[in-house]
Design a protein around this motif. Structure first.
Motif, PDB file in Angstrom:
ATOM      1  N   TRP A 106       0.817  -1.209   0.000  1.00  0.00           N
ATOM      2  CA  TRP A 106       0.000   0.000   0.000  1.00  0.00           C
ATOM      3  C   TRP A 106       0.855   1.265   0.000  1.00  0.00           C
ATOM      4  O   TRP A 106       0.666   2.149  -0.846  1.00  0.00           O
ATOM      5  CB  TRP A 106      -0.944  -0.036   1.205  1.00  0.00           C
ATOM      6  N   PRO A 107       1.854   1.398   0.904  1.00  0.00           N
ATOM      7  CA  PRO A 107       2.647   2.640   0.887  1.00  0.00           C
ATOM      8  C   PRO A 107       3.535   2.748  -0.350  1.00  0.00           C
ATOM      9  O   PRO A 107       4.018   3.825  -0.671  1.00  0.00           O
ATOM     10  CB  PRO A 107       3.501   2.561   2.156  1.00  0.00           C
ATOM     11  N   LEU A 108       3.719   1.622  -1.042  1.00  0.00           N
ATOM     12  CA  LEU A 108       4.547   1.643  -2.248  1.00  0.00           C
ATOM     13  C   LEU A 108       3.925   2.509  -3.339  1.00  0.00           C
ATOM     14  O   LEU A 108       4.624   3.086  -4.179  1.00  0.00           O
ATOM     15  CB  LEU A 108       4.706   0.203  -2.748  1.00  0.00           C
ATOM     16  N   ARG A 109       2.607   2.572  -3.323  1.00  0.00           N
ATOM     17  CA  ARG A 109       1.898   3.430  -4.272  1.00  0.00           C
ATOM     18  C   ARG A 109       2.401   4.856  -4.212  1.00  0.00           C
ATOM     19  O   ARG A 109       2.738   5.461  -5.245  1.00  0.00           O
ATOM     20  CB  ARG A 109       0.407   3.456  -3.937  1.00  0.00           C
ATOM     21  N   ASP A 110       2.443   5.388  -2.990  1.00  0.00           N
ATOM     22  CA  ASP A 110       2.911   6.763  -2.842  1.00  0.00           C
ATOM     23  C   ASP A 110       4.369   6.896  -3.248  1.00  0.00           C
ATOM     24  O   ASP A 110       4.750   7.867  -3.887  1.00  0.00           O
ATOM     25  CB  ASP A 110       2.744   7.222  -1.386  1.00  0.00           C
ATOM     26  N   VAL A 111       5.167   5.899  -2.854  1.00  0.00           N
ATOM     27  CA  VAL A 111       6.586   5.944  -3.197  1.00  0.00           C
ATOM     28  C   VAL A 111       6.761   6.057  -4.704  1.00  0.00           C
ATOM     29  O   VAL A 111       7.466   6.942  -5.207  1.00  0.00           O
ATOM     30  CB  VAL A 111       7.303   4.685  -2.657  1.00  0.00           C
ATOM     31  N   MET A 112       6.077   5.170  -5.448  1.00  0.00           N
ATOM     32  CA  MET A 112       6.251   5.160  -6.902  1.00  0.00           C
ATOM     33  C   MET A 112       5.670   6.416  -7.528  1.00  0.00           C
ATOM     34  O   MET A 112       6.230   6.971  -8.470  1.00  0.00           O
ATOM     35  CB  MET A 112       5.591   3.924  -7.521  1.00  0.00           C
ATOM     36  N   ASN A 113       4.541   6.864  -6.980  1.00  0.00           N
ATOM     37  CA  ASN A 113       3.936   8.082  -7.499  1.00  0.00           C
ATOM     38  C   ASN A 113       4.891   9.250  -7.316  1.00  0.00           C
ATOM     39  O   ASN A 113       5.112  10.039  -8.243  1.00  0.00           O
ATOM     40  CB  ASN A 113       2.614   8.335  -6.760  1.00  0.00           C
ATOM     41  N   ASN A 114       5.500   9.343  -6.143  1.00  0.00           N
ATOM     42  CA  ASN A 114       6.436  10.433  -5.901  1.00  0.00           C
ATOM     43  C   ASN A 114       7.661  10.325  -6.798  1.00  0.00           C
ATOM     44  O   ASN A 114       8.153  11.322  -7.317  1.00  0.00           O
ATOM     45  CB  ASN A 114       6.865  10.455  -4.428  1.00  0.00           C
ATOM     46  N   LEU A 115       8.151   9.091  -6.989  1.00  0.00           N
ATOM     47  CA  LEU A 115       9.316   8.908  -7.862  1.00  0.00           C
ATOM     48  C   LEU A 115       8.988   9.379  -9.285  1.00  0.00           C
ATOM     49  O   LEU A 115       9.796  10.032  -9.930  1.00  0.00           O
ATOM     50  CB  LEU A 115       9.737   7.442  -7.899  1.00  0.00           C
ATOM     51  N   SER A 116       7.769   9.044  -9.759  1.00  0.00           N
ATOM     52  CA  SER A 116       7.451   9.376 -11.145  1.00  0.00           C
ATOM     53  C   SER A 116       7.134  10.859 -11.312  1.00  0.00           C
ATOM     54  O   SER A 116       6.983  11.337 -12.421  1.00  0.00           O
ATOM     55  CB  SER A 116       6.283   8.526 -11.633  1.00  0.00           C
ATOM     56  N   ARG A 117       6.988  11.589 -10.208  1.00  0.00           N
ATOM     57  CA  ARG A 117       6.679  13.012 -10.308  1.00  0.00           C
ATOM     58  C   ARG A 117       7.773  13.895  -9.721  1.00  0.00           C
ATOM     59  O   ARG A 117       7.681  15.118  -9.776  1.00  0.00           O
ATOM     60  CB  ARG A 117       5.392  13.325  -9.530  1.00  0.00           C
ATOM     61  N   SER A 118       8.805  13.264  -9.123  1.00  0.00           N
ATOM     62  CA  SER A 118       9.767  14.041  -8.343  1.00  0.00           C
ATOM     63  C   SER A 118      10.512  15.038  -9.224  1.00  0.00           C
ATOM     64  O   SER A 118      10.753  14.825 -10.400  1.00  0.00           O
ATOM     65  CB  SER A 118      10.760  13.099  -7.670  1.00  0.00           C
ATOM     66  N   ASP A 119      10.848  16.180  -8.602  1.00  0.00           N
ATOM     67  CA  ASP A 119      11.572  17.221  -9.330  1.00  0.00           C
ATOM     68  C   ASP A 119      13.074  17.028  -9.230  1.00  0.00           C
ATOM     69  O   ASP A 119      13.831  17.762  -9.845  1.00  0.00           O
ATOM     70  CB  ASP A 119      11.218  18.596  -8.744  1.00  0.00           C
TER      71      ASP A 119
END
Lengths: 352, 352, 352, 352, 352
Positions: free
Chosen positions: A227-240
């Protein structure tokens, strides 16, 4: 797969004290270093952090550390790469929730790797910590196994994109193979659920119930890991951050889609397992019903018959029926008719 | 309608390797090309991607590919239209979650198409991938069936808006007919639920229970297919992309409303099915109760009567009642009175 | 109150084809036109859309169309007022989810009107479509009934605010009376729940269960109708459109509060119904328990007594007790004592 | 504490018609006026709105109106203070959901006041409407009771902050005492739950079940009253309105914290009550089990014994055992052994 | 661990009146003052607030107050440090929900500290209030225990970061040791759950059920204490306040991660406990089934046998079988066969 890890020996220590939390999964710590760019590739085993060569850019250095229970090794890596003490603490503590931390000059991803154990139905969990910077990537796993064999083979062969891309693409390749592991485990869980599906109706044993609850617990555990991996991957794919190139982000987006797919599948499987529990309970209850019917039928048929027999077993002197020649066959006939009538009644009531 | 697709043979391969995941649903791959604008229309079958003619704008080219299991065909389409490798991977993997991806010069929509199977109660699911650009639309389905017959007929006849509008309206027409398919399937599910409604009270058999759980599972599956579609349609109706004309967006908004309606209906049906399960269980439990009452009444009536009979069946020499001429009828009367008293008692207790 | 409407005959038609979905609720279509402003008021029946007079501003024209199953009438209204084809489709399809669509020069609100049916406990649902513009309001109901009688009477009498305000206030008055209808229906549902409250403990029959589930289903249905209305009213009370005057928005805000109140009440009633189901089940289970106790007591008391009697019914030649003059009364005394002892035991165990 | 208030007599009236909805809780309407500032304080009873003196700023005028069922009094207040017709409607309708409305030159807060009734376990609910402006505050309660006695005493004594602060602090003081009332009621509910806790295991009677459901219903009701209060208090503590001074907002923030605390407590109590229901059901089920065991043991012991006795009660002429002198004691011994064996068996099975 | 604290004696008092709410946990109030910076450290016991020395910056003053039931002491601290009356009220009221309040020149954090009680399975809860400013930190606990011994030892020893950092790092160190306490308690809860896991299948006693519900209640309580802590820690790690240095925020972020981990664990444990309840119920139900089977088998076997015996116990004069020499053995044989047949039938039905 314990729900709560032993952390109590940590309580009372000053914050920042490095303590390994979790089971020790291997004795020695195996450190492998991969050095590569477009044109060259080197792989070697080293004994301690100080031996790790830092190649100049655009070379990528990947250090694969197998085992996090030796505190002094973690500390020497911390010194060499200038890692924050909290980050080292997180690596040593194998009870982390998946997360992504940005430390400015390097990033930190921690996640759970799952694979099937040797005994059928077992699911093994290991924590993987990834520290990534401009031209290096540190990977810490609890065990020195060869889980990332495929990635290593691609590096060695030099085929595909891996050797030509930077450390960010290596990060993607490693996370991608961890996420693929979830699919494999879920497939196995799905198959065990399919197998139980029928058993639960035909023979609802306590053993079945225990298996259902083991599955429920495993799914609960997998959900907690993914479940927390979702946020991790989402942040990775959007990180600046400057580490991740634009062209790599689409790959992280793809992994994100896979993680969402896994979460979806886990939710569906959880609903299936809950359904199975309901079927189990209603099967038990239906069987109770069936048994009760048999009991009722037997009682209902023989009680009146026995009563008739007991009447003519009384020892009164004046019972005219007893003298009659037709008394015995008449009573037998009466019994036969009573029994038949009741059988018909039950057929009508749909109890037979 | 398996909950978990076999993906394990993919694990270990380098990311980007094209592998077909899912069942192969047809042997050959059928490629049909439609070329049209206001004034002309051409339809032809081609054997491979290279044969697809790219007509100049404002002509729209629609390529309908039936079958995604031949990797080489996907690859040739990828080369011809310059598609990203991850997109091709998504097309080949029939275990996708519905989503919308924007690749800059083209967009990608993947969704699930449902229709009733040949056996009553079966629901078939197929993945449909749509790649759309300024004047082309690629449609990949798992099977070369004629599900989009209606759309094709409108194109051929040249009536209606379809021929005069661009590829965005074609995209809408295709998605709209897929979404209409959900309504048809839900209608059938709704009818089966209505049919079970009474059965569940009058004859709660394990067979009924299995049917309820099959319905529950199908609704779970449909929900999983349609839930992410909401976001897809919402994004399509709000997207800033230059592909979708303002005038077409109101149509996507309409499809969005339909999807929300479908989600609502699925939730309601799920609640109905849960209710039915509750009724099933309480029916079983009520029946158990009814059976128990019969058992209790029989036992309660005949046990005392048999006891009385057994007293006078004892062989004591000095039992004055046995000598009396009135003993036998008196005992029969006593039994009759006892039985009647108990029947009255049960009537009062509302057990009869 | 079917959960899923028949829409299947629509599948396969090109989008935008006008088809009536739902039951035909009246034979003819009744069209009434109201023309009013501060100083004048006119009401007349017309046969077709073309006969509707469009009065100049500030006159408000309200057209009340009873019946949406005649496609040609809808089409003529569409032509006359320049309505979008999707809007006409929504009017003809009585399976809409409540929503608010802004078409630029006019707005469209669709919602569900509820009222009690003739049979006690029935809830009737009808779809109402409202198209509103600067000085006109089209109202489409499925049936030509006089549900909006009160609003019409206020218009005719000329008292109150209605005649002096614009079409936006008329829109509010119509929606307000529809929302008031929900309160009336919920009151009836609430009363039926109160009535069941006791029945469920004192006599838990399958009939009670069916009534509970009917209530549950009706509440599910009402919730589905009223839930999206929240957004509709919220949007109306906040919309920037030039149709709705600032001074009218506070009234829409008030209706919004009513809708929230209705949603709250439905949720509470749903919880009450769930509670009742639980009580039903535990009542059944408690009764089973009570029946079992009686059964156990009877069995426990008479089994040992009958056993004693059957011992002395044995035909052994050497049974000294049988010869004794005191045998019979002694055995009767033994039986009496045993029975009493067990009754005392049960009293102690609190089973009697 | 009815779940649905009678509103049906309102349906059909034009919007804005003032009708009292709810039970009439007192006969007369008591109006008390408090006029105060730092240096002076005046309290008097008036008969009608027109008698209320509006003191010049910085004087604060607080009008406490006990009773909202006399429409004409509400109307005269409306005229005197220039209140919106919808606001008056809300005051008269005692079935409001707590909310905060900003009417520009004055604000309106409606909320529910709870207190324990005279019979143990009763919870009384009353609606309180507060209209507040720069230097006045109108309070409407359903009943003319002295619930705000404490606030009035502080005003009279002139101690504390109340007399020196403006109408906004008075608003806070009144709401604070209403919110404190929730704590008192919850304390009582908590105590009743604690009291039931044991009862539910030791003697699960239908009476206990009814008490549990009464508690559940009360908590449902309290939740419905207090849930929207969260938003009200949050908005008050953040509002930009010129009525509320910055220094007072921290007090509203404090009340907000209390409301959140109440919501938390209600949720916990609801979970406790649900748990109790589960325990109730499993206690009933456990007891059924215990009763069944007794039944089974009795049956299992006496059935074989009675069977043996009935064999030797048969009247065959050639039954050699009957002739034997040892027959009778041998059979008695056999019965004793059989019985003992079975008792041992049950002990082993842990059924005794 | 009462769910609802006694607050009723507060109702009716003017807002801002300082009243202690909660149990008095110690008799005296112990005040310890720590004064430190890089180079010096002083620790002393004082009797009242006025004795607390305020050292000049960069010295940090930490006041550890054990006991909040003496109102006059709180008031003197309030005067000395200029604390808001609402803050003092919050400290005195030990029924606070964890929260973070910013009062401009100082901040206020209130949270719950948990630790295991002396009796196995007991969880003790205490409220800790922290008021922090530029160079001071006030800590209020309900009891003067030595829970923060470890922090004090680090201060005394002068090792580690604590002495060199400001009051913000001290705040972190204190909160961190409180949060670590949750891990210790959860570990104990986890172990008790593991211990119950088997018991619930093998011997489902009411005692087990009570233990399960005690666990459920404790987890409910822990969740309630830790859930709002998430927001508190999140706000601390993001706050713009000038108290918290940028370098300290990463530590608060770390504590935030721990709190999320705790919330996760509590949710998992709650699901485990729910599962156990389900297993408990289905075990009870399965056992009932098993008992019923035994009962049915006994009844089914002996009822027909006894019936046969009772037939030949009848006293008819003309019963030819009774005369026959083979009658008795034939009947015994018949009984034997009947019994065997039924045993075989049950084996087939899988009831034995």
């Amino acid at each position: 797969m314990k729900l709560v890890q032993k952390r109590s020996r940590k309580a009372g220590l000053p914050p920042g004290t490095l303590v390994h939390i979790g089971e020790k999964k291997s004795e020695t710590v195996k450190i492998t270093v991969f050095d590569y760019d477009d044109s060259h590739f080197q792989e070697r085993q080293v004994a301690k952090a100080e031996d790790v060569p830092i190649a100049p850019e655009p070379c990528v250095t990947w250090v694969d550390v197998g085992g996090v229970h030796k505190i002094e090794i973690l500390e020497s890596f911390g010194k060499l790469f200038g890692l924050h003490s909290l980050l080292l603490e997180d690596i040593a503590n194998t009870d982390q929730r998946p997360k992504l931390d940005d430390y400015g000059s390097y990033g930190y991803v921690v996640l759970k790797m799952v694979y099937e154990g040797e005994r059928r139905g077992d699911i093994m969990v290991e924590q993987v910590s990834l520290v990534y910077g401009d031209n290096f990537l540190l990977l810490f796993q609890e065990n020195g196994g060869d889980v990332f064999q495929a990635v290593k083979d691609h590096l060695r062969s030099g085929k595909g994109r891996l050797r030509h891309a930077g450390s960010d693409y290596l990060l993607y390749a490693l996370i991608d193979s961890i996420v693929d592991g979830y699919f494999v485990v879920l497939e196995a869980v799905g198959e065990r659920i399919e197998a139980l599906q029928d058993l639960v109706v035909t023979s609802p044993e306590p053993e079945t119930l225990r298996e259902i609850h083991a599955l429920k617990r495993q799914l609960l555990f997998l959900r907690r890991s993914v479940w927390p991996l979702r946020d991790v991957m989402n942040n990775l794919s959007r990180s600046d951050g400057h580490f991740l190139k634009e062209s790599t982000k689409v790959f992280f987006r793809d992994v994100y889609d896979h993680v969402v797919q896994i979460v979806d599948t886990i939710e569906s499987l959880r609903e299936m397992v809950s359904s199975m529990l309901e079927i189990y309970l209603s099967s038990v209850s239906y069987r109770l019903n069936a048994v009760m019917k048999v009991l009722t039928i037997i009682t209902t048929i023989f009680m009146p018959l026995s009563f008739i027999a007991s009447i003519y077993g009384m020892n009164f002197e004046h019972m005219p029926e007893l003298k009659s020649n037709w008394g015995y066959p008449a009573v037998l006939l009466l019994m036969g008719l009573t029994g038949t009538a009741m059988l018909v009644f039950f057929k009508r009531k749909d109890w037979l």
